[in-house]
Scaffold this active site. Structure first.
Site, PDB file in Angstrom:
ATOM      1  CD  GLU A  94     -11.314   6.374   6.553  1.00  0.00           C
ATOM      2  OE1 GLU A  94     -11.466   5.341   7.221  1.00  0.00           O
ATOM      3  OE2 GLU A  94     -11.584   6.476   5.350  1.00  0.00           O
ATOM      4  CD  GLU A  95     -15.051   9.888   5.723  1.00  0.00           C
ATOM      5  OE1 GLU A  95     -14.840  10.749   4.850  1.00  0.00           O
ATOM      6  OE2 GLU A  95     -14.859   8.670   5.539  1.00  0.00           O
TER       7      GLU A  95
ATOM      8  CD  GLU B 109      -9.970   1.855   7.576  1.00  0.00           C
ATOM      9  OE1 GLU B 109      -8.786   1.994   7.196  1.00  0.00           O
ATOM     10  OE2 GLU B 109     -10.912   1.761   6.787  1.00  0.00           O
TER      11      GLU B 109
ATOM     12  CG  ASP C 145     -13.814   4.363   8.751  1.00  0.00           C
ATOM     13  OD1 ASP C 145     -14.620   5.185   8.285  1.00  0.00           O
ATOM     14  OD2 ASP C 145     -13.230   3.512   8.052  1.00  0.00           O
TER      15      ASP C 145
ATOM     16  CG  ASP D 139     -10.296   7.064   0.902  1.00  0.00           C
ATOM     17  OD1 ASP D 139      -9.443   6.650   0.103  1.00  0.00           O
ATOM     18  OD2 ASP D 139     -10.295   6.817   2.128  1.00  0.00           O
TER      19      ASP D 139
ATOM     20  CG  LEU E 296     -20.987   4.551   6.460  1.00  0.00           C
ATOM     21  CD1 LEU E 296     -21.646   3.928   7.691  1.00  0.00           C
ATOM     22  CD2 LEU E 296     -21.980   5.432   5.757  1.00  0.00           C
TER      23      LEU E 296
HETATM   24  P1  FDP Z   1     -13.713   1.664   1.204  1.00  0.00           P
HETATM   25  O1  FDP Z   1     -12.558   2.181   0.406  1.00  0.00           O
HETATM   26  O2  FDP Z   1     -14.895   1.283   0.370  1.00  0.00           O
HETATM   27  O3  FDP Z   1     -14.099   2.554   2.367  1.00  0.00           O
HETATM   28  O4  FDP Z   1     -10.942   1.114   4.407  1.00  0.00           O
HETATM   29  C1  FDP Z   1     -11.539   1.271   3.279  1.00  0.00           C
HETATM   30  C2  FDP Z   1     -12.027   0.035   2.544  1.00  0.00           C
HETATM   31  O5  FDP Z   1     -13.225   0.280   1.878  1.00  0.00           O
HETATM   32  C3  FDP Z   1     -12.245  -1.222   3.404  1.00  0.00           C
HETATM   33  O6  FDP Z   1     -13.463  -1.254   4.048  1.00  0.00           O
HETATM   34  C4  FDP Z   1     -12.125  -2.311   2.374  1.00  0.00           C
HETATM   35  O7  FDP Z   1     -11.791  -3.559   2.908  1.00  0.00           O
HETATM   36  C5  FDP Z   1     -11.061  -1.780   1.468  1.00  0.00           C
HETATM   37  O8  FDP Z   1     -11.051  -0.363   1.609  1.00  0.00           O
HETATM   38  C6  FDP Z   1     -11.314  -2.094   0.041  1.00  0.00           C
HETATM   39  O9  FDP Z   1     -10.257  -1.631  -0.720  1.00  0.00           O
HETATM   40  P2  FDP Z   1     -10.022  -2.151  -2.219  1.00  0.00           P
HETATM   41  O10 FDP Z   1     -11.173  -1.640  -3.016  1.00  0.00           O
HETATM   42  O11 FDP Z   1      -8.734  -1.555  -2.625  1.00  0.00           O
HETATM   43  O12 FDP Z   1      -9.984  -3.637  -2.163  1.00  0.00           O
END
Ligand code: FDP
Length: 333
Positions: A104-105, A282, A123, A75, A125
């Site tokens: 996670e980071e 998470e 996690d 990410d 943030l």
């Molecule tokens: P984000 O990538 O913005 O950190 O776990 C990551 C997460 O957000 C969740 O908080 C969120 O529910 C999900 O991913 C959103 O993913 P999509 O954009 O694929 O729906």
């Protein structure tokens, strides 16, 4: 004035139970040395207050936006992701109770103190793609007791533990108000942050997730790559006129469903055959919090808390929320 009159005063009304006092009053429930868990929760609460301050100022002081790096899960890291990671890791390292922090980071675990007895998975943030647009985000944490001897080097067996081994877990929601919700296995309690006093106060004692609900939270834009079973479940939700709500911040979606009754699903997709969410940072924590409030969490087949992780950044499909809804959605798998 006697103590009853003091308590009943209309001039100076009670402000409620502060987090610190709540932890202290309930620390006998904890099966290990009580002060240690209290210190860990205090460290997490303190770091969350600092992060809360920085989240609130993000638009003002160049903290919004991408850092230009990616984390282990691939990410894009936001500046606040990196900052929050440092804040929490530093607070946990200084507190002295943690032997290792996994985040996670961070690619690998951070060993902080061989004499610490606890491993923290965090996690820092979550939902960080929502930072720039002023939408709720969160922090998610799990606390495990290490398995190896105190004083020795931390080993993989300390880190890769099932979610059922968590001794405490919770989340902080940076929303219209900031809340810290956690469990030590004796129910789930929620605290709201009073920024004037700089304290969390008990606002949601013994939270109960409704057994049934009518809210479903899923990124339906990805529906073309869901299994037929999931598509069928979503069709049923629509036939029943359920409400679709998807913030795209796991903590915020989860918290809403906790209070109102609902299900959050991040299933396997063509792009992410094992789902997108991380088991250790998470899903385990939210599964523990949900179960302690009467909810359920599965990967579509298995109870999340029974999955033995094989790697730090492992992903899993995630179905969490009101018990009856999760049972129905999981049965379709
Ligand atoms: P984000 O990538 O913005 O950190 O776990 C990551 C997460 O957000 C969740 O908080 C969120 O529910 C999900 O991913 C959103 O993913 P999509 O954009 O694929 O729906």
């Amino acid at each position: 004035m006697n103590s009853r009159q003091v308590e009943a005063s209309k001039i100076a009304q009670p402000i409620g139970t502060a987090l610190d006092r709540f932890i202290k009053n309930n620390q006998d429930q904890f099966q290990y040395a009580s002060g240690e868990l209290s210190q860990l929760l205090r460290d997490i609460a303190l770091a969350s207050k600092v992060v809360n301050r920085e989240v609130n100022k993000a638009g003002l002081i160049d903290l919004a936006g991408a850092q230009g790096t990616s984390n282990m899960a691939g990410d894009q890291q936001q500046k606040l992701d990196v900052l929050a990671n440092i804040r929490f890791t530093r607070a946990l390292a200084k507190g002295g109770e943690a032997c290792a922090v996994i985040s996670e980071e961070t690619d690998a675990r951070v060993d902080v103190n061989n004499y610490g007895k606890y491993v923290i998975a965090i996690d820092p943030l979550d939902g960080s793609s929502n930072i720039d647009v002023n939408v709720s985000i969160g922090t998610i944490f799990s606390i495990y007791r290490r398995k190896t001897k105190v004083g020795s080097d931390v080993g993989d067996e300390d880190i890769l533990q099932k979610g059922s081994k968590q001794v405490a877990a919770g989340y902080v929601l940076y929303g219209s108000s900031t809340m810290l919700v956690y469990t030590t296995g004796f129910g789930t309690n929620g605290f709201t942050y009073d920024s004037g006093l700089g304290e969390y106060f008990l606002s949601h004692p013994q939270m109960k997730m409704p057994t049934d609900g009518s809210i479903y939270s899923i990124n339906e834009g990805l529906a073309h790559s869901f299994s037929d079973d999931i598509r069928h479940y979503l069709e049923n939700c629509k036939k029943r006129n359920y409400t679709a709500r998807y913030i795209g911040s796991l903590v915020a979606d989860f918290h809403r469903n906790m209070l109102k009754g609902g299900i959050y699903i991040y299933p396997a997709t063509a792009k992410s055959p094992n789902g997108k969410l991380r088991l250790m940072y998470e899903c385990n924590a939210l599964a523990f919090v949900a179960e302690q409030a009467g909810g359920i969490a599965t990967d579509g087949k298995r109870r999340i808390l029974e999955i033995t992780p094989t790697s730090l950044h492992e992903r899993t499909p995630f179905y969490v929320g009101s018990a009856n809804m999760v049972v129905e959605a999981s049965k379709t798998q």
